[in-house]
Scaffold this motif. Structure first.
Motif, short mmCIF file in Angstrom:
data_model
loop_
_atom_site.label_atom_id
_atom_site.label_comp_id
_atom_site.label_asym_id
_atom_site.label_seq_id
_atom_site.Cartn_x
_atom_site.Cartn_y
_atom_site.Cartn_z
N THR A 92 -97.83 49.40 -31.99
CA THR A 92 -97.44 50.55 -32.78
C THR A 92 -98.27 50.62 -34.05
O THR A 92 -98.73 49.59 -34.54
CB THR A 92 -95.95 50.40 -33.16
N TYR A 93 -98.45 51.82 -34.58
CA TYR A 93 -99.07 51.94 -35.90
C TYR A 93 -98.43 53.09 -36.65
O TYR A 93 -97.81 53.98 -36.07
CB TYR A 93 -100.60 52.08 -35.84
N ASP A 94 -98.56 53.06 -37.97
CA ASP A 94 -97.95 54.04 -38.85
C ASP A 94 -98.86 55.26 -38.97
O ASP A 94 -99.92 55.19 -39.59
CB ASP A 94 -97.70 53.42 -40.22
N LEU A 95 -98.45 56.36 -38.38
CA LEU A 95 -99.24 57.59 -38.40
C LEU A 95 -98.92 58.46 -39.61
O LEU A 95 -99.69 59.34 -39.96
CB LEU A 95 -99.00 58.38 -37.11
N TYR A 96 -97.80 58.19 -40.28
CA TYR A 96 -97.36 59.06 -41.36
C TYR A 96 -98.42 59.27 -42.45
O TYR A 96 -98.62 60.40 -42.88
CB TYR A 96 -96.05 58.56 -41.97
N PRO A 97 -99.11 58.24 -42.92
CA PRO A 97 -100.12 58.49 -43.96
C PRO A 97 -101.20 59.48 -43.52
O PRO A 97 -101.78 60.18 -44.36
CB PRO A 97 -100.74 57.11 -44.21
N ILE A 98 -101.45 59.58 -42.24
CA ILE A 98 -102.48 60.50 -41.74
C ILE A 98 -101.94 61.92 -41.65
O ILE A 98 -102.61 62.88 -42.03
CB ILE A 98 -102.99 60.02 -40.36
N VAL A 99 -100.71 62.09 -41.18
CA VAL A 99 -100.16 63.44 -41.00
C VAL A 99 -99.46 63.96 -42.24
O VAL A 99 -99.18 65.15 -42.33
CB VAL A 99 -99.19 63.51 -39.79
N GLU A 100 -99.19 63.12 -43.21
CA GLU A 100 -98.44 63.53 -44.40
C GLU A 100 -99.08 64.73 -45.08
O GLU A 100 -98.38 65.67 -45.47
CB GLU A 100 -98.35 62.35 -45.38
N GLN A 101 -100.40 64.74 -45.21
CA GLN A 101 -101.10 65.83 -45.89
C GLN A 101 -100.98 67.15 -45.13
O GLN A 101 -101.10 68.22 -45.70
CB GLN A 101 -102.59 65.51 -46.03
#
Length: 136
Positions: free
Chosen positions: A117-126
Motif C-alpha cells: 500500500t502507499y499513501d496517495l493523498y499527498p498526490i491527489v490533495e491538490q
C-alpha cells in the motif's frame, strides 16, 4: 610505458571496486531504514460467530504474535461484511515475519489477503475541491 599504463589501469579498477562497495553498503542501509505500508484484510469466516473466532485467535496466540516486533499498526478498522482491515508500517526486512505471524496465528479464524500500500493523498490533495481530511 606499459608499466605506467598498467598502474593507471590498476588504480582505476581499485577505485571502481571501492566506489561499488560503498554504493552497495549505502543501498543496504537504505533498504533497512525504508518502510513500506501493508494492508491486510482479515476476512471473517461467517460459519463461526465472533466468540468462536475470538477463541481461535486466543488459542493460536494472535494477540501475542501480531504484529511482530519492529512493525507498527497505522490503523485497524472493521469493514462491515468483510472483516477487519489492518494497515501496518514495516521495514521491508520484516515482511517475512508479518507473513508468518498471519499464517501461524490468524489462519483458521480468518482468511487473509495482503496488499502493498502507499499513501496517495499527498498526490491527489491538490486536485480535490474539498481537501479536508480526518486522521484517526
Amino acid at each position: 610505458m606499459k608499466t605506467i599504463f598498467f598502474a593507471a589501469f590498476a588504480m582505476l579498477c581499485v577505485t571502481n571496486i571501492l566506489t561499488a562497495q560503498s554504493s552497495v553498503k549505502e543501498d543496504l542501509k537504505n533498504v533497512e531504514t525504508e518502510k513500506l505500508l501493508l494492508t491486510i484484510f482479515l476476512k471473517h469466516d461467517q460459519s463461526m460467530n465472533l466468540n468462536e473466532i475470538e477463541a481461535i485467535r486466543n488459542e493460536q496466540g494472535f494477540y501475542k504474535n501480531f504484529p511482530p516486533e519492529g512493525v507498527s499498526v497505522v490503523n485497524w478498522f472493521v469493514v462491515m461484511g468483510i472483516g477487519q482491515m489492518v494497515v501496518l508500517e514495516l521495514p521491508a526486512s520484516k515482511l517475512k515475519e508479518v507473513n508468518l505471524a498471519i499464517e501461524r496465528s490468524a489462519w483458521k479464524a480468518f482468511r487473509s489477503e495482503i496488499y502493498p500500500t502507499y499513501d496517495l493523498y499527498p498526490i491527489v490533495e491538490q486536485k480535490l475541491g474539498n481537501t479536508s481530511k480526518v486522521s484517526y
